[in-house]
Scaffold this motif. Structure first.
Motif, PDB file in Angstrom:
ATOM      1  N   PHE A  83      21.485  24.965  -0.379  1.00  0.00           N
ATOM      2  CA  PHE A  83      21.616  25.291  -1.794  1.00  0.00           C
ATOM      3  C   PHE A  83      22.027  26.749  -1.934  1.00  0.00           C
ATOM      4  CE2 PHE A  83      19.922  21.360  -3.269  1.00  0.00           C
ATOM      5  CZ  PHE A  83      18.960  20.991  -2.355  1.00  0.00           C
ATOM      6  N   ASP A  84      22.806  27.010  -2.975  1.00  0.00           N
ATOM      7  CA  ASP A  84      23.237  28.380  -3.217  1.00  0.00           C
ATOM      8  C   ASP A  84      22.104  29.238  -3.760  1.00  0.00           C
ATOM      9  OD1 ASP A  84      25.781  27.624  -2.446  1.00  0.00           O
ATOM     10  OD2 ASP A  84      26.380  27.075  -4.480  1.00  0.00           O
ATOM     11  N   LYS A  85      21.226  28.645  -4.538  1.00  0.00           N
ATOM     12  CA  LYS A  85      20.133  29.419  -5.129  1.00  0.00           C
ATOM     13  C   LYS A  85      19.029  28.453  -5.529  1.00  0.00           C
ATOM     14  CE  LYS A  85      21.386  33.036  -7.126  1.00  0.00           C
ATOM     15  NZ  LYS A  85      21.989  34.046  -8.032  1.00  0.00           N
ATOM     16  N   VAL A  86      17.770  28.977  -5.544  1.00  0.00           N
ATOM     17  CA  VAL A  86      16.592  28.187  -5.891  1.00  0.00           C
ATOM     18  C   VAL A  86      15.783  28.965  -6.920  1.00  0.00           C
ATOM     19  CG1 VAL A  86      14.569  26.973  -5.005  1.00  0.00           C
ATOM     20  CG2 VAL A  86      16.586  27.234  -3.567  1.00  0.00           C
ATOM     21  N   SER A  87      15.215  28.254  -7.886  1.00  0.00           N
ATOM     22  CA  SER A  87      14.408  28.916  -8.901  1.00  0.00           C
ATOM     23  C   SER A  87      13.223  29.630  -8.265  1.00  0.00           C
ATOM     24  CB  SER A  87      13.913  27.909  -9.942  1.00  0.00           C
ATOM     25  OG  SER A  87      13.156  26.884  -9.320  1.00  0.00           O
ATOM     26  N   ASP A  88      12.778  30.706  -8.925  1.00  0.00           N
ATOM     27  CA  ASP A  88      11.767  31.586  -8.325  1.00  0.00           C
ATOM     28  C   ASP A  88      10.370  30.982  -8.335  1.00  0.00           C
ATOM     29  OD1 ASP A  88      11.668  31.665 -11.068  1.00  0.00           O
ATOM     30  OD2 ASP A  88      11.025  33.758 -11.167  1.00  0.00           O
ATOM     31  N   MET A  89      10.066  30.152  -9.328  1.00  0.00           N
ATOM     32  CA  MET A  89       8.721  29.593  -9.441  1.00  0.00           C
ATOM     33  C   MET A  89       8.772  28.077  -9.478  1.00  0.00           C
ATOM     34  SD  MET A  89       6.917  32.154 -12.203  1.00  0.00           S
ATOM     35  CE  MET A  89       5.396  31.229 -12.066  1.00  0.00           C
ATOM     36  N   SER A  90       7.736  27.477  -8.923  1.00  0.00           N
ATOM     37  CA  SER A  90       7.635  26.032  -8.917  1.00  0.00           C
ATOM     38  C   SER A  90       6.734  25.573 -10.048  1.00  0.00           C
ATOM     39  CB  SER A  90       7.082  25.547  -7.568  1.00  0.00           C
ATOM     40  OG  SER A  90       6.834  24.154  -7.611  1.00  0.00           O
ATOM     41  N   LEU A  91       7.186  24.579 -10.794  1.00  0.00           N
ATOM     42  CA  LEU A  91       6.379  24.006 -11.858  1.00  0.00           C
ATOM     43  C   LEU A  91       5.477  22.920 -11.280  1.00  0.00           C
ATOM     44  CD1 LEU A  91       9.031  23.687 -14.720  1.00  0.00           C
ATOM     45  CD2 LEU A  91       7.498  25.588 -14.212  1.00  0.00           C
ATOM     46  N   PRO A  92       4.350  22.662 -11.900  1.00  0.00           N
ATOM     47  CA  PRO A  92       3.421  21.657 -11.350  1.00  0.00           C
ATOM     48  C   PRO A  92       3.830  20.213 -11.625  1.00  0.00           C
ATOM     49  CG  PRO A  92       2.536  22.613 -13.356  1.00  0.00           C
ATOM     50  CD  PRO A  92       3.788  23.376 -13.058  1.00  0.00           C
ATOM     51  N   SER A  93       5.001  19.993 -12.190  1.00  0.00           N
ATOM     52  CA  SER A  93       5.441  18.638 -12.527  1.00  0.00           C
ATOM     53  C   SER A  93       6.941  18.528 -12.328  1.00  0.00           C
ATOM     54  CB  SER A  93       5.062  18.291 -13.984  1.00  0.00           C
ATOM     55  OG  SER A  93       5.509  19.306 -14.860  1.00  0.00           O
ATOM     56  N   SER A  94       7.412  17.309 -12.371  1.00  0.00           N
ATOM     57  CA  SER A  94       8.827  17.049 -12.134  1.00  0.00           C
ATOM     58  C   SER A  94       9.672  17.480 -13.326  1.00  0.00           C
ATOM     59  CB  SER A  94       9.048  15.554 -11.879  1.00  0.00           C
ATOM     60  OG  SER A  94       8.284  15.114 -10.780  1.00  0.00           O
ATOM     61  N   ILE A  95      10.894  17.916 -13.033  1.00  0.00           N
ATOM     62  CA  ILE A  95      11.845  18.316 -14.067  1.00  0.00           C
ATOM     63  C   ILE A  95      12.698  17.100 -14.391  1.00  0.00           C
ATOM     64  CG2 ILE A  95      13.716  19.891 -14.670  1.00  0.00           C
ATOM     65  CD1 ILE A  95      12.573  21.802 -12.536  1.00  0.00           C
ATOM     66  N   LEU A  96      12.492  16.520 -15.568  1.00  0.00           N
ATOM     67  CA  LEU A  96      13.137  15.250 -15.896  1.00  0.00           C
ATOM     68  C   LEU A  96      14.522  15.419 -16.507  1.00  0.00           C
ATOM     69  CD1 LEU A  96      10.211  13.097 -17.305  1.00  0.00           C
ATOM     70  CD2 LEU A  96      11.089  13.261 -14.975  1.00  0.00           C
ATOM     71  N   ASN A  97      14.762  16.507 -17.226  1.00  0.00           N
ATOM     72  CA  ASN A  97      16.081  16.714 -17.817  1.00  0.00           C
ATOM     73  C   ASN A  97      16.319  18.197 -18.037  1.00  0.00           C
ATOM     74  OD1 ASN A  97      14.943  17.324 -20.598  1.00  0.00           O
ATOM     75  ND2 ASN A  97      14.277  15.196 -20.369  1.00  0.00           N
ATOM     76  N   MET A  98      17.592  18.555 -18.084  1.00  0.00           N
ATOM     77  CA  MET A  98      17.979  19.955 -18.276  1.00  0.00           C
ATOM     78  C   MET A  98      19.096  20.033 -19.307  1.00  0.00           C
ATOM     79  SD  MET A  98      17.927  21.464 -14.374  1.00  0.00           S
ATOM     80  CE  MET A  98      18.943  20.151 -13.698  1.00  0.00           C
ATOM     81  N   HIS A  99      19.074  21.106 -20.102  1.00  0.00           N
ATOM     82  CA  HIS A  99      20.075  21.334 -21.132  1.00  0.00           C
ATOM     83  C   HIS A  99      20.526  22.785 -21.059  1.00  0.00           C
ATOM     84  CE1 HIS A  99      18.815  17.519 -23.121  1.00  0.00           C
ATOM     85  NE2 HIS A  99      17.617  17.883 -22.668  1.00  0.00           N
ATOM     86  N   LEU A 100      21.800  23.015 -21.323  1.00  0.00           N
ATOM     87  CA  LEU A 100      22.355  24.362 -21.305  1.00  0.00           C
ATOM     88  C   LEU A 100      22.395  24.888 -22.727  1.00  0.00           C
ATOM     89  CD1 LEU A 100      23.607  26.519 -19.462  1.00  0.00           C
ATOM     90  CD2 LEU A 100      25.850  25.552 -20.001  1.00  0.00           C
ATOM     91  N   VAL A 101      21.780  26.046 -22.961  1.00  0.00           N
ATOM     92  CA  VAL A 101      21.754  26.672 -24.280  1.00  0.00           C
ATOM     93  C   VAL A 101      22.257  28.097 -24.153  1.00  0.00           C
ATOM     94  CG1 VAL A 101      19.875  25.230 -25.128  1.00  0.00           C
ATOM     95  CG2 VAL A 101      19.340  27.392 -23.999  1.00  0.00           C
ATOM     96  N   ARG A 102      22.611  28.672 -25.284  1.00  0.00           N
ATOM     97  CA  ARG A 102      23.213  30.015 -25.282  1.00  0.00           C
ATOM     98  C   ARG A 102      22.697  30.822 -26.451  1.00  0.00           C
ATOM     99  NH1 ARG A 102      27.741  32.211 -27.824  1.00  0.00           N
ATOM    100  NH2 ARG A 102      28.774  33.899 -26.664  1.00  0.00           N
TER     101      ARG A 102
END
Length: 1440
Positions: free
Chosen positions: A730-749
């Motif tokens: 992977f090119d990059k990994v998030s700094d912190m781990s959440l205690p649950s699964s990430i079900l969806n992601m959205h891009l906002v600005r």
């Protein structure tokens, strides 16, 4: 064109020492099964389709083990007719509605199929059917040797004692070889009615002429029992625990997928090889099981279903209607919201009504003229007073009528005659209703619907949604014609309640099955509940209705009951039981009549076996003694097995159980220390975000996803992820781990700062926000109980949004809205949800502090945003009236900042396969990459970063598309020269509302599925290769691979090869961008060349009736008409000798129709066809008119609004091609239009075209140069001032180009003299002042090569290389010219000889071609009377 790309390598990350995970098996094993169906195809292969709870279907194929045939004395078994007595189709046409590739008709292909089918000679016997009951002969009968013996048996059938086999078997006459074992000690079944009033007459009629089962009418007459005999059951052996050879053929991902979209019901149509699938959400789809692609789709609901009521569509019934047409009844039950169980609201529903909808499925033709399609026949208001599981649809083959059968809320059987109204009658009624004036006002026009359960007993009426239910008195006065017209194409006649089927009100109805039996309208049915099975018979006599009990005991629920024929059925549960029906009198003797007060029906159990606990069971009519089971034993790994039952009485082993397929791989969620993929967000081609179950977001790129990277050494933990791994980078990994699964992601600005963020939802109802570039966690909340589903962003610039300005609206699955500020990442407000999904959000109002929420069920709520106060509830209509008053803004859901336009995810993806599948828009992808390749001049040695990135993207996609293993030479070119590599990713097929992912274990299988899939795959390959070939160093190798995949696959793959479907390629030409359409045209041309004469003729015959010139005005511009012209036009251009004159005339007229229609969107197609076959069309239409239209289009500067093409350049290329192939007609039209134009604009346009031709194709004009220049000169006639002024600039431009291009033409500016040489050796002198011809100089005997005026214009020097002579002419004005006009000036001596004749010798240069003279011969004047002649590198100097 969308390409589904599945990257299985990133489905999970795990320790290097962990066991390997099969994504397909893991997905199948972890999901809950919602539907299960099996069937056997004509080639002997078994198939199953398994639907799961997240909206996907797994297709399995099983190869049966080779087993010896049964003893020749085996009892003949019956073939159960297809469901509800469908019309019988001839056995010689396995699927007459399906396209067969040409390769299947070759001898090699035929032998291949025979080996694959492994059909014995005895199994291929075709039987005829007589109309009377006969007994199976006692001994083996050979029709060739003992015809008279057989006839005697048939005549004397009444003398033989009836047996159980005689009652079950259909009547046979000729063509059947039968042996019968000793009669078993079983009760006799109910006898089957004869189809003939006189048995003897029937015998005498058919003994010499066995008739086909299919009559000439659309509605086949009823044939009792079975019409043919299936292959004998396989001999059985004890249970074999080893799995047979089974494969997961494909995974179908429905659109949308996810919870609430599971395939709740599936039915297989054997005669059409179609799988009909109903989703819980109401989507109805049909899949072609040859390639598992979606061919038709439709929704069960067109408007909101019911106020405050949700429905779950859960069952379908299919009956054959007409030729290649089926009726499909979809049934739904009231349902709770998907989150009801989470809140403890999943109470038992008290509403017993079922919602119905009726569809007509029309199966398409083999050539794609009429595609398979659904048509809705009923309205959304159709309900019955009963459960969805208790509804059946029947067809009476005797008269073609349809019957709706259902169990109402009182457990009574209700039947209703159902009629389909022709579409033309509905249109006629619509016109008449519009022409009739209203007697009172709008409210007095009552438009009822005849589907109300309780109403008129003649022709029923059901009120439209919103109509007062108390208007029954008004409806009684409405005529039946008007009543039924409001419903559409369905009419329900009088309902008949026959009596109670289930005696106890505590019984829970689970299902019903019924069928017509016999010729007297008898309906035999079975109803099962949680307590048992009850049978019923109705219709034998007017008002007769009887029920009978079915002896069945089982601890598990009944999963299905199926009729094998009129007198036999099978019950599926943990025990599989076969029954037959018999009629007995009061003394328990076999009844010989069908009526009587003392006659009763009994269900006799003939066979029963133990199947064991199973998740689901499936039975099919194509293999009546095979029951397929899906189970999940204690190991947790699902498996598919088949229970095979032998109906013979003389065998000891009655059952065999074989495991066909079993999950081998562990589930990704069961591996310690592992993380499964849970969400995907493609931002750009090189920026793809993956969310995992360990709470981390990881960044990668599309090339990395498709081309998995391997590392020989262990990579540091920080370089990969928090999960140690050595195979995924992977090119990059998030700094912190959440205690649950990430079900969806959205891009906002943030529209103020321009920074972009990722907003993700977790499975515990939480919300998290990360910075896009650094993947650092910015904030986290847990506002929901149900996970986040949708996100809407309110920009800071929206002043009417009030407190919602600059915020994010996060909507959970239960409709709860969390308002989060994008500036400080604070949660501002929380708006409670509702039982129905949110459809629209409006913000604003008088004080900009209101929010209006409109829900899918038609309800609406008004909230005070700042205080969180609920103001009022209203309806959608009232809410929209409020919004229309002004001061409100519409907040679009799921319209956050646009991500990648080339790559997208599947809608509602939830399972591992759907999550690992990205949809690549090939048109946009190639447009983006081709621009980069062209602008940067890419090459393999280029070191610029953008170049390498673009090449990497193209190579990654190409690596997935290619099928290595077919040719070692091509594989070597692709890997070593083009830079591709074998990929673990797969490519599928995207169709309407479904995506099919294939799982091939051999490259040949890719090209052996169907013509459509082959066309889709090769089109993608050629399109990507054409773009990659823009890199100069890769061009040659790309062309080599293109040639292989375009022309050599048939030879490499062999007889199983499915050649690309030319109709599909033609469709892609219309629907794709220029990059793809060029590849489609290349493959289409190769495809029509490959077709045989018979196939070519059949293709044109199918399409020619839809040519534009044959259609009404409204249909001339339709997609089907343009597609017909494309296919027929190019076929005629390539193989015109195969087409009739009438076909060529229609094609030519259609081309002219599009070409002359300025508003047509298909002028580009007409132009291309003109260029391709002008020499053909010119014989059937006005060729000069066609040329003039091309002239106009070629010189028209106005931009045409035609998608994906520019008409001007295309028309110019067509003109060039026509001019090359038909020069005489071209030049004639050109000169006529210059001399006699209809308008000045036309003359100007033609002269512009001449200038274009001079630049592009000078050799075409060279032989006709004198005619052309004469026309140009005459166009400058000073007597027509307006005309001269209009064309002066164009004529000047033409003369300039001609003088510059052709050495035989020269112009002297001062004297306005123009000299034009002819191929005969003469030179014509023109005066442009007067636009007249002055005289002709005739001195050369052969073709001249060049001419030139002296600087003062008094001399003209001409040269002929073939003669080896230079002639000098006096051309200046003289005193004698006034007395002898039209004669050349005196040359200083008598006659017409030139002033000087100068000979020379240049050797072989005398034979220089015209092309050479245009380039290498020229004059130069170093002095007033000295001229130099340049011939290639030679220079000759002459004095004039």
């Amino acid at each position: 064109m969308l390409l589904p790309l599945t990257f299985t390598a990133y489905a999970s990350i795990r320790d290097a020492s962990g066991p390997p995970i099969n994504l397909i098996e893991s997905d199948f094993n972890s999901e809950q099964t919602t539907s299960f169906v099996s069937w056997r195809t004509e080639n002997g292969l078994d198939h199953t389709a398994v639907g799961n709870s997240k909206g996907s279907i797994s297709i399995f194929s099983f190869h049966p083990t080779n087993t010896p045939n049964l003893d020749s004395r085996a009892r003949l078994t019956i073939t159960p007719p297809s469901e509800h007595n469908p019309p019988t189709v001839p056995s010689s046409s396995p699927s007459h509605s399906r396209r067969h590739s040409r390769s299947l008709q070759s001898p090699s292909s035929l032998s291949f199929n025979q080996v694959l089918l492994n059909v014995s000679a005895r199994a291929r016997v075709v039987s005829g059917v007589s109309h009377e009951q006969v007994e199976a002969p006692k001994n083996y009968v050979d029709f060739e040797d003992e015809p008279e013996r057989l006839k005697d048996m048939l005549r004397s059938n009444s003398k033989h004692k009836r047996t159980l086999a005689d009652s079950i078997l259909p009547s046979f006459d000729r063509g059947v070889v039968i042996e019968q074992s000793p009669a078993p000690n079983s009760p006799t079944l109910l006898p089957t009615l004869s189809n003939s009033p006189s048995g003897a007459a029937s015998t005498s009629k058919n003994k010499d002429d066995p008739r086909s089962l299919l009559p000439e009418t659309n509605f086949p007459t009823f044939s009792p029992g079975s019409s043919s005999a299936p292959p004998s059951p396989r001999p059985l052996s004890p249970f074999d625990g080893s799995p047979s050879r089974g494969i997961v053929k494909a995974s179908i991902i429905l659109e949308p997928c996810g919870h609430g979209n599971a395939p709740s019901a599936m039915r297989y149509i054997e005669t059409m090889d179609l799988l009909v699938v109903l989703q819980e959400s109401g989507n109805l789809s049909a899949f072609d099981m040859r390639d598992s692609t979606c061919v038709a789709t439709c929704g069960c609901m067109t408007t909101r279903s019911y106020q405050d009521q949700l429905w779950k569509w859960e069952s379908i019934r299919i009956v054959p209607a007409w030729d290649q047409t089926y009726l499909i009844l979809a049934c739904a039950s009231p349902s709770q919201p998907p989150f009801a169980e989470t809140f403890g609201l999943a109470d038992e529903l008290c509403d017993s009504k079922a919602r119905l909808n009726l569809f007509e499925l029309s199966v398409g033709d083999p050539h794609g003229v009429h595609p398979t399609r659904f048509e809705r026949l009923a309205s959304d208001a159709w309900q019955v007073d009963g459960q969805a599981t208790g509804v059946e649809l029947l067809r009476n083959d005797t008269d073609g009528s349809f019957q709706l059968v259902y169990i109402d809320s009182t457990n009574c059987l209700v039947t209703r005659c159902l009629t389909i109204i022709p579409a033309y009658e509905i249109r006629a009624r619509g016109r008449s209703s519009f022409s009739a004036p209203s007697q009172e006002d709008n409210r007095s026009l009552v438009i009822p619907i005849p589907f109300k359960v309780f109403g008129s007993k003649s022709v029923e009426s059901v009120a439209l949604p919103g109509q007062n239910s108390n208007s029954g008195a008004e409806l009684e006065n409405v005529s039946p014609a008007i009543t039924t017209s409001s419903l559409g194409r369905v009419r329900l006649e009088e309902e008949k309640s026959h009596g109670a089927v289930i005696s106890s009100s505590e019984c829970l109805l689970e299902g019903i099955t019924a069928r017509y039996a016999g010729l007297n309208g008898r309906i035999v049915g079975l109803v099962w509940s949680n307590t048992g099975i009850t049978g019923f018979i109705t219709g034998e006599q007017e008002g007769s209705f009887t029920t009978f009990a079915v002896p069945f005991k089982s601890r598990a629920e009944i999963q299905g009951v199926h009729f094998m024929d009129d007198e036999a059925f099978v019950v599926l549960s943990d025990t599989i039981s076969y029954y037959c029906l018999q009629r007995v009198d009061a003394d328990n003797n076999i009844a010989t009549t069908f009526s009587g007060t003392s006659i009763i029906t009994q269900a006799i159990q003939t066979m029963t076996i133990s199947g064991g606990p199973s998740l689901m069971l499936s039975w099919s009519r194509s293999s009546p003694y095979d029951v397929f089971a899906l189970r999940q034993p204690r190991s947790g790994k699902k498996e598919i097995l088949v229970h095979t039952i032998n109906p013979r009485q003389d065998v000891s082993i009655k059952q065999r159980r074989r495991i066909l397929w079993r999950v081998q791989s562990p589930s990704s969620g069961t591996i310690p220390g592992g993380a499964a993929l849970t969400s995907v967000l493609p931002v750009e081609l090189n920026f793809v975000l993956l969310g995992y179950s360990d709470g981390h977001i990881r960044r990668t790129s599309l090339p990395c996803l498709l081309r998995r990277r391997y590392h020989a050494q262990s990579v540091p933990l920080s370089a990969i992820s928090s999960i140690s791994g050595s195979d995924v980078l992977f090119d990059k990994v998030s700094d912190m781990s959440l205690p649950s699964s990430i079900l969806n992601m959205h891009l906002v600005r943030n529209d103020r700062t321009g920074e972009r963020y990722i907003l993700g939802g977790t499975d515990d109802g939480g919300i998290a926000i990360w910075a896009l570039e650094s993947l650092k966690l910015q904030a986290r909340f847990t506002p929901f109980i149900v996970p986040l589903m949708r996100v809407a962003q309110v920009l800071q610039s929206n002043e009417n949004a009030g407190p919602l300005r600059g915020s994010l609206l996060c909507v959970s699955g239960d409709g709860t809205i969390a308002v989060v500020s994008i500036e400080g990442f604070e949660m501002l407000y929380l708006i409670p949800g509702a039982s129905s999904p949110i459809a629209h959000i409006y913000a604003g109002g008088d004080d900009n502090n209101r929010a209006v929420l409109i829900y899918a069920d038609g309800s609406a709520r008004v909230w005070d945003v700042e205080s969180g106060e609920f103001l009022r509830a209203t309806t959608e209509e009232k809410a929209k009236e409020l919004v229309d008053a002004g001061g409100w803004i519409n907040i679009s859901l799921d319209k956050s900042e646009l991500t990648s336009i080339s790559v997208s995810t599947l809608s509602g993806s939830a399972g591992p396969v759907s999550l690992c599948t990205l949809l690549l828009s090939l048109d946009r992808f190639l447009k983006y990459t081709s621009v980069n390749v062209k602008s940067l001049g890419l090459a393999t040695s280029s070191s610029s970063a953008p170049s390498n990135a673009t090449l990497s993207q193209l190579r990654a996609v190409l690596s997935v598309l290619l099928t290595p293993g077919l040719s070692p030479d091509i594989d070597e070119i692709c890997e070593n020269r083009l830079g591709t590599s074998p990929s673990l990713s797969t490519v599928g097929f995207a169709s309407a509302l479904a995506t099919t992912i294939y799982h091939h274990d051999h490259p040949i299988h890719v090209w052996s599925m169907s013509a459509k899939v082959s066309a889709d795959r090769v089109l993608a390959i050629v399109s990507v290769l054409k773009t990659l070939s823009l890199a100069e160093e890769l061009s040659h190798d790309c062309q080599t691979v293109i040639t292989f995949y375009s022309t050599s696959l048939a030879h490499v793959v062999g007889a199983s090869y499915q050649a690309p479907d030319v109709a599909y390629l033609a469709t892609q030409w219309f629907n794709s961008s220029n990059d793809v359409r060029q590849a489609a045209k290349t493959l289409f041309d190769a495809g029509i060349v490959r077709l045989s004469d018979e196939e070519s003729g059949a293709l044109v015959d199918a399409w020619q009736h839809h040519l534009p010139c044959l259609q009404p005005s409204i249909e001339k511009e339709s997609a089907r008409s343009s597609l017909a012209l494309f296919i027929c036009g190019y076929m005629a251009a390539e193989k015109y000798s195969l087409l009739s004159t009438s076909s060529l005339i229609d094609i030519s007229k259609s081309i002219a129709l599009y070409l002359h229609d300025e508003s047509s969107a298909y002028r580009g197609l007409a132009i291309d066809l003109c260029a391709r076959g002008f020499q053909i069309w010119q014989h059937y239409i006005d060729a000069m008119a066609m040329l003039r239209a091309l002239y106009t289009l070629a010189t028209n500067a106005r931009k045409e609004n035609i998608p994906a093409q520019n008409i001007g350049p295309q028309a110019r290329l067509a003109v060039l091609q026509i001019a090359s192939s038909n020069t005489p007609l071209f030049m004639t039209t050109l000169t006529l239009d210059i001399l006699n134009p209809k308008t000045l604009d036309q003359r100007k346009a033609v002269m512009q075209l001449v200038a274009f031709m001079i630049r592009k194709r000078p050799l075409i004009l060279y032989p006709n140069l004198p005619r052309l220049m004469e026309a140009v000169v005459k166009s400058l006639d000073p007597n027509s001032t307006a005309s001269r002024d209009a064309v002066l600039d164009s004529a000047t431009e033409i003369i300039g180009h001609v003088v510059k291009t052709f050495p035989t033409v020269d112009f002297h500016m001062a004297t306005q003299r123009l000299a034009v040489g002819t191929s005969e050796g003469a030179f014509i002198m023109y005066d442009l002042k007067t636009a007249t011809q002055l005289y002709v100089l005739e001195g050369h005997k052969r073709r001249p090569a060049a001419c030139t005026f002296s600087p003062d214009g008094r001399r003209l020097v001409t040269v002929s290389l073939e003669e080896g002579v230079v002639l000098v002419w006096k051309v200046g004005s003289s005193f004698t010219s006034f007395f002898n006009p039209g004669a050349p000036p005196r040359q200083g001596h008598g006659g017409s000889l030139p002033f000087k004749t100068l000979n020379f010798n240049v050797g072989d240069e005398a034979n220089m071609t015209v092309t050479g003279t245009l380039e290498w011969v020229k004059f130069e004047w170093p002095a007033e009377r000295t001229v130099r002649l340049h011939i290639r590198e030679s220079v000759l100097t002459f004095s004039t």
